[in-house]
Design a protein around this motif. Structure first.
Motif, mmCIF file in Angstrom:
data_model
loop_
_atom_site.group_PDB
_atom_site.id
_atom_site.type_symbol
_atom_site.label_atom_id
_atom_site.label_comp_id
_atom_site.label_asym_id
_atom_site.label_seq_id
_atom_site.Cartn_x
_atom_site.Cartn_y
_atom_site.Cartn_z
ATOM 1 N N SER A 14 0.868 -1.423 -0.001
ATOM 2 C CA SER A 14 -0.506 -0.185 0.255
ATOM 3 C C SER A 14 1.177 1.395 0.150
ATOM 4 O O SER A 14 0.493 1.714 -0.747
ATOM 5 C CB SER A 14 -1.068 0.436 1.135
ATOM 6 O OG SER A 14 -0.405 0.102 2.669
ATOM 7 N N ASN A 33 9.709 3.888 6.071
ATOM 8 C CA ASN A 33 9.784 2.128 5.962
ATOM 9 C C ASN A 33 10.516 1.492 7.537
ATOM 10 O O ASN A 33 11.815 0.774 6.660
ATOM 11 C CB ASN A 33 9.541 0.963 4.666
ATOM 12 C CG ASN A 33 9.457 -0.296 4.895
ATOM 13 O OD1 ASN A 33 8.292 -0.145 5.455
ATOM 14 N ND2 ASN A 33 9.223 -0.586 3.235
ATOM 15 N N ARG A 36 8.786 -4.749 7.623
ATOM 16 C CA ARG A 36 8.328 -6.003 7.787
ATOM 17 C C ARG A 36 7.007 -5.937 7.763
ATOM 18 O O ARG A 36 5.738 -5.987 7.994
ATOM 19 C CB ARG A 36 8.867 -6.259 9.455
ATOM 20 C CG ARG A 36 9.491 -7.154 9.766
ATOM 21 C CD ARG A 36 9.304 -7.165 11.175
ATOM 22 N NE ARG A 36 8.582 -8.482 11.592
ATOM 23 C CZ ARG A 36 8.879 -9.673 11.377
ATOM 24 N NH1 ARG A 36 10.853 -10.355 10.455
ATOM 25 N NH2 ARG A 36 8.694 -10.575 11.489
ATOM 26 N N HIS A 46 1.425 -14.363 -2.704
ATOM 27 C CA HIS A 46 0.361 -15.345 -3.991
ATOM 28 C C HIS A 46 -0.351 -14.180 -4.170
ATOM 29 O O HIS A 46 -1.100 -13.314 -3.899
ATOM 30 C CB HIS A 46 -0.167 -16.620 -3.786
ATOM 31 C CG HIS A 46 1.146 -17.410 -2.869
ATOM 32 N ND1 HIS A 46 1.189 -18.313 -2.442
ATOM 33 C CD2 HIS A 46 2.460 -18.423 -4.298
ATOM 34 C CE1 HIS A 46 2.083 -19.136 -2.357
ATOM 35 N NE2 HIS A 46 2.122 -19.049 -3.697
ATOM 36 N N ASP A 273 -3.815 -2.662 4.763
ATOM 37 C CA ASP A 273 -4.343 -3.596 6.220
ATOM 38 C C ASP A 273 -4.787 -2.692 7.158
ATOM 39 O O ASP A 273 -5.641 -2.669 7.911
ATOM 40 C CB ASP A 273 -3.462 -4.366 6.373
ATOM 41 C CG ASP A 273 -3.162 -5.675 5.780
ATOM 42 O OD1 ASP A 273 -3.890 -5.047 4.254
ATOM 43 O OD2 ASP A 273 -2.437 -6.702 6.155
ATOM 44 N N LEU A 281 -2.211 -8.385 -0.641
ATOM 45 C CA LEU A 281 -1.477 -7.913 -1.371
ATOM 46 C C LEU A 281 -1.783 -6.348 -2.355
ATOM 47 O O LEU A 281 -1.508 -5.300 -2.778
ATOM 48 C CB LEU A 281 -0.485 -8.083 -2.052
ATOM 49 C CG LEU A 281 0.279 -9.642 -1.393
ATOM 50 C CD1 LEU A 281 1.433 -10.212 -1.593
ATOM 51 C CD2 LEU A 281 1.673 -8.346 -0.560
#
Ligand SMILES: Cc1cc2nc3c(=O)[nH]c(=O)nc-3n(C[C@H](O)[C@H](O)[C@H](O)COP(=O)(O)OP(=O)(O)OC[C@H]3O[C@@H](n4cnc5c(N)ncnc54)[C@H](O)[C@@H]3O)c2cc1C
Length: 310
Positions: A14, A33, A36, A46, A273, A281
């Motif tokens: 994101s 960032n 993690r 996936h 999230d 993802l």
């Protein structure tokens, strides 16, 4: 006067998608960032178009590499320790003491899974390797296998989902009794219902072998999924800055933020999230991109109105 157009805290899909759009939109941007991402425990990400199966670290490495050409974007590998409102914008302080100021702040810090809340001894060894939170993420790799589903509710919506990927499913409620009618229905559909408490998950090298019950009995399983409430926002930043809470479609408590990522706090946005609890993802990347497009629109319109680009 704020020197930055936007600060993005968090560089998972994101945050990095938001950063990419910000760079292409010529915004003076800083991304901080801690590197993690939530799925770092897995070996393969996936369902991300064109990157299906890559390691989470590789996804990050590619994103960082591709950001390099956008000279208005600065990437900092680091941890934001504190955020606060400052005038019309925000002040962001990193753990190393660096202080930054911005008019707009994007929180993209994701969720953290607290495995200790699950009462499943041995879960650390298998989480992300053969026991997972999401059937879309890892169901395909374990289709047709002997699957475990850990859920304290026999009513769980995840039962038909896991059953979709395999005919051999055992539901472990870990000590919670299942209503007798529901149990009959589940067993009628071939789902083994195990209400006894779980003593431990038995695994070798991250691969689940069996679920051991308190009686000492073992139920052999190849892989499993968890459907329980064991995650929380990775940072309290949005709430600290005044964003309220609401329930999402799955009954999860999430931040009360518009689909665009904009919050009730002027200049504060939440994506991925951190906003949706578990977006995946692709959806998280899409949220970051769409949010930043909105911010670029807003800045361009504002500069137009002020005659700044006359
Ligand atoms: C085991 C497992 C497997 C999964 N597999 C898949 C899959 O195969 N496919 C799929 O689509 N989804 C998968 N997911 C879900 C996916 O990981 C998340 O939906 C996705 O990572 C959310 O992206 P995000 O950018 O919102 O947050 P994240 O990817 O979690 O990124 C948040 C970033 O913010 C950083 N951060 C946090 N706090 C700070 C701070 N204070 N300062 C600076 N940075 C900070 C973190 O270090 C991290 O880099 C999986 C999840 C798990 C747990």
């Amino acid at each position: 006067m704020h020197s930055l157009d936007v600060i993005i805290i968090g560089g998972g899909p994101s945050g990095m998608s938001a950063a990419l759009v910000a760079g292409r939109g010529l915004l003076k941007t800083v991304v901080v960032n801690a590197e993690r991402p939530r799925n770092i425990v897995t070996t393969a990400s996936h369902g991300f178009l064109s990157r299906d199966g890559v390691h989470p670290r590789e996804l990050l490495a590619i994103s960082k590499e591709q950001l390099k050409k956008y000279e208005t974007v600065r990437y900092i590998a680091g941890l934001v320790a504190r955020v606060a409102k400052a005038g019309e914008g925000f002040e962001v302080e990193l753990k190393d003491g660096t202080q930054l100021r911005t008019k707009r702040l994007v929180v993209a810090t994701g969720f953290t899974d607290v495995l200790s809340l699950l009462s499943l001894p041995g879960i650390e060894e298998v989480y992300g390797k053969s026991v997972y939170p999401c059937v879309f993420c890892d169901g395909f790799e374990h289709r047709g296998e002997r699957l475990a589903l850990f859920s304290k509710s026999g009513e769980d919506f995840y039962v038909p989902m896991v059953r979709h990927w395999s005919k051999d499913v055992a539901l472990f409620t870990n000590g919670t009794a299942v209503d007798s009618e529901r149990k009959r229905l589940l067993e009628g559909r071939g789902v083994l219902v195990v209400e006894e408490a779980v003593a431990k998950l038995v695994s070798i090298g991250g691969k689940l072998q069996a679920v051991e019950l308190t009686s000492g009995d073992r139920v052999e399983r190849d892989a499993g999924f968890i459907s329980d409430d064991y995650s929380k926002p990775s940072t309290p930043f949005a709430e600290q800055l005044g964003v309220g809470k609401t329930q999402n479609g799955w009954g999860m408590e999430v931040l009360d933020v518009l689909p665009s990522g904009a919050s009730t706090v002027d200049g504060l946005y939440v994506v991925g999230d951190a906003r949706s609890g578990f977006g995946g993802l692709m959806a998280s990347a899409a949220q970051g991109a769409a949010c930043m497009e909105g911010i670029v629109h807003e800045i361009a319109a504002q500069r137009w109105a002020e005659g700044a680009n006359a």
